[in-house]
Design a protein around this motif. Structure first.
Motif, PDB file in Angstrom:
ATOM      1  N   CYS A  94       0.852  -1.175   0.000  1.00  0.00           N
ATOM      2  CA  CYS A  94       0.000   0.000   0.000  1.00  0.00           C
ATOM      3  C   CYS A  94       0.900   1.240   0.000  1.00  0.00           C
ATOM      4  O   CYS A  94       1.917   1.272   0.723  1.00  0.00           O
ATOM      5  N   LYS A  95       0.549   2.234  -0.785  1.00  0.00           N
ATOM      6  CA  LYS A  95       1.343   3.463  -0.869  1.00  0.00           C
ATOM      7  C   LYS A  95       0.424   4.669  -0.885  1.00  0.00           C
ATOM      8  O   LYS A  95      -0.605   4.671  -1.553  1.00  0.00           O
ATOM      9  N   ALA A  96       0.816   5.691  -0.157  1.00  0.00           N
ATOM     10  CA  ALA A  96       0.067   6.945  -0.138  1.00  0.00           C
ATOM     11  C   ALA A  96       0.959   8.094  -0.590  1.00  0.00           C
ATOM     12  O   ALA A  96       2.159   8.094  -0.315  1.00  0.00           O
ATOM     13  N   ASP A  97       0.353   9.041  -1.296  1.00  0.00           N
ATOM     14  CA  ASP A  97       1.018  10.286  -1.662  1.00  0.00           C
ATOM     15  C   ASP A  97       0.447  11.372  -0.771  1.00  0.00           C
ATOM     16  O   ASP A  97      -0.769  11.623  -0.790  1.00  0.00           O
ATOM     17  N   PHE A  98       1.320  12.022  -0.001  1.00  0.00           N
ATOM     18  CA  PHE A  98       0.844  13.010   0.974  1.00  0.00           C
ATOM     19  C   PHE A  98       1.875  14.096   1.125  1.00  0.00           C
ATOM     20  O   PHE A  98       3.028  13.820   1.466  1.00  0.00           O
ATOM     21  N   GLY A 100       3.663  15.692  -0.875  1.00  0.00           N
ATOM     22  CA  GLY A 100       4.883  15.485  -1.633  1.00  0.00           C
ATOM     23  C   GLY A 100       5.706  14.290  -1.219  1.00  0.00           C
ATOM     24  O   GLY A 100       6.788  14.061  -1.775  1.00  0.00           O
ATOM     25  N   LEU A 101       5.209  13.515  -0.281  1.00  0.00           N
ATOM     26  CA  LEU A 101       5.946  12.351   0.192  1.00  0.00           C
ATOM     27  C   LEU A 101       5.300  11.055  -0.297  1.00  0.00           C
ATOM     28  O   LEU A 101       4.085  10.982  -0.447  1.00  0.00           O
ATOM     29  N   ASP A 102       6.138  10.055  -0.555  1.00  0.00           N
ATOM     30  CA  ASP A 102       5.651   8.705  -0.824  1.00  0.00           C
ATOM     31  C   ASP A 102       5.733   7.918   0.473  1.00  0.00           C
ATOM     32  O   ASP A 102       6.820   7.752   1.038  1.00  0.00           O
ATOM     33  N   ILE A 103       4.598   7.443   0.937  1.00  0.00           N
ATOM     34  CA  ILE A 103       4.541   6.714   2.207  1.00  0.00           C
ATOM     35  C   ILE A 103       4.136   5.278   1.909  1.00  0.00           C
ATOM     36  O   ILE A 103       3.097   5.040   1.298  1.00  0.00           O
ATOM     37  N   TRP A 104       4.965   4.348   2.337  1.00  0.00           N
ATOM     38  CA  TRP A 104       4.747   2.929   2.054  1.00  0.00           C
ATOM     39  C   TRP A 104       4.349   2.176   3.312  1.00  0.00           C
ATOM     40  O   TRP A 104       4.894   2.417   4.398  1.00  0.00           O
ATOM     41  N   GLY A 105       3.439   1.251   3.150  1.00  0.00           N
ATOM     42  CA  GLY A 105       3.117   0.316   4.202  1.00  0.00           C
ATOM     43  C   GLY A 105       3.932  -0.953   4.038  1.00  0.00           C
ATOM     44  O   GLY A 105       4.696  -1.100   3.082  1.00  0.00           O
ATOM     45  N   GLN A 106       3.762  -1.859   4.974  1.00  0.00           N
ATOM     46  CA  GLN A 106       4.453  -3.138   4.835  1.00  0.00           C
ATOM     47  C   GLN A 106       3.743  -3.961   3.766  1.00  0.00           C
ATOM     48  O   GLN A 106       2.607  -3.695   3.412  1.00  0.00           O
ATOM     49  N   GLY A 107       4.410  -4.914   3.207  1.00  0.00           N
ATOM     50  CA  GLY A 107       3.812  -5.703   2.152  1.00  0.00           C
ATOM     51  C   GLY A 107       2.961  -6.834   2.681  1.00  0.00           C
ATOM     52  O   GLY A 107       3.084  -7.266   3.830  1.00  0.00           O
ATOM     53  N   THR A 108       2.086  -7.305   1.816  1.00  0.00           N
ATOM     54  CA  THR A 108       1.297  -8.492   2.113  1.00  0.00           C
ATOM     55  C   THR A 108       1.411  -9.441   0.913  1.00  0.00           C
ATOM     56  O   THR A 108       1.259  -9.016  -0.225  1.00  0.00           O
ATOM     57  N   LEU A 109       1.684 -10.691   1.189  1.00  0.00           N
ATOM     58  CA  LEU A 109       1.978 -11.643   0.128  1.00  0.00           C
ATOM     59  C   LEU A 109       0.691 -12.228  -0.442  1.00  0.00           C
ATOM     60  O   LEU A 109      -0.187 -12.689   0.294  1.00  0.00           O
ATOM     61  N   VAL A 110       0.614 -12.225  -1.762  1.00  0.00           N
ATOM     62  CA  VAL A 110      -0.473 -12.877  -2.490  1.00  0.00           C
ATOM     63  C   VAL A 110       0.139 -13.983  -3.344  1.00  0.00           C
ATOM     64  O   VAL A 110       1.050 -13.724  -4.134  1.00  0.00           O
TER      65      VAL A 110
END
Length: 114
Positions: A94-98, A100-110
């Motif tokens: 998951c990634k958010a733009d806020f 001017g920053l790119d904010i990433w969450g931890q990944g989840t495996l599919v």
């Protein structure tokens, strides 16, 4: 802003999964929020995103199969993944733009396999 991804797991080809991203604030205040994925040995790629005004954008490989949407409560966002294929196997971020920053969450495996 902090992001928490959930909903990953295993599915068979043709199956469905739903991912959820929970933000530490309402996503209405974010410039955009979305999902990226990275398969082993490949570059991270856009899966889907939704902008402040509700405009959606999808990677070519998932168009017509995946749907991104705002959730309830307002700090959540979902990715409905249908007609899954083995090539959808990846870690989804998951990634958010806020501001001017790119904010990433931890990944989840599919994992999609028979």
């Amino acid at each position: 802003v902090q992001l928490q991804a959930s909903g990953g797991g295993s599915a068979q080809p043709g199956g469905s999964l739903r991912l959820t991203c929970a933000a530490s604030r309402s996503i209405d205040g974010l410039d955009a929020i979305g999902w990226y994925r990275q398969a082993p040995g490949k570059q991270r790629e856009l899966v889907a995103s939704i902008g402040r005004g509700g405009t959606t954008n999808y990677g070519d490989s998932v168009k017509g199969r995946f749907t991104i949407s705002r959730g309830t409560p307002k700090n959540t966002m979902h990715l409905q993944m249908n007609s899954l294929k083995p090539e959808d196997t990846a870690v989804y971020y998951c990634k958010a733009d806020f501001v001017g920053l790119d904010i990433w969450g931890q990944g989840t495996l599919v994992t999609v396999s028979s």
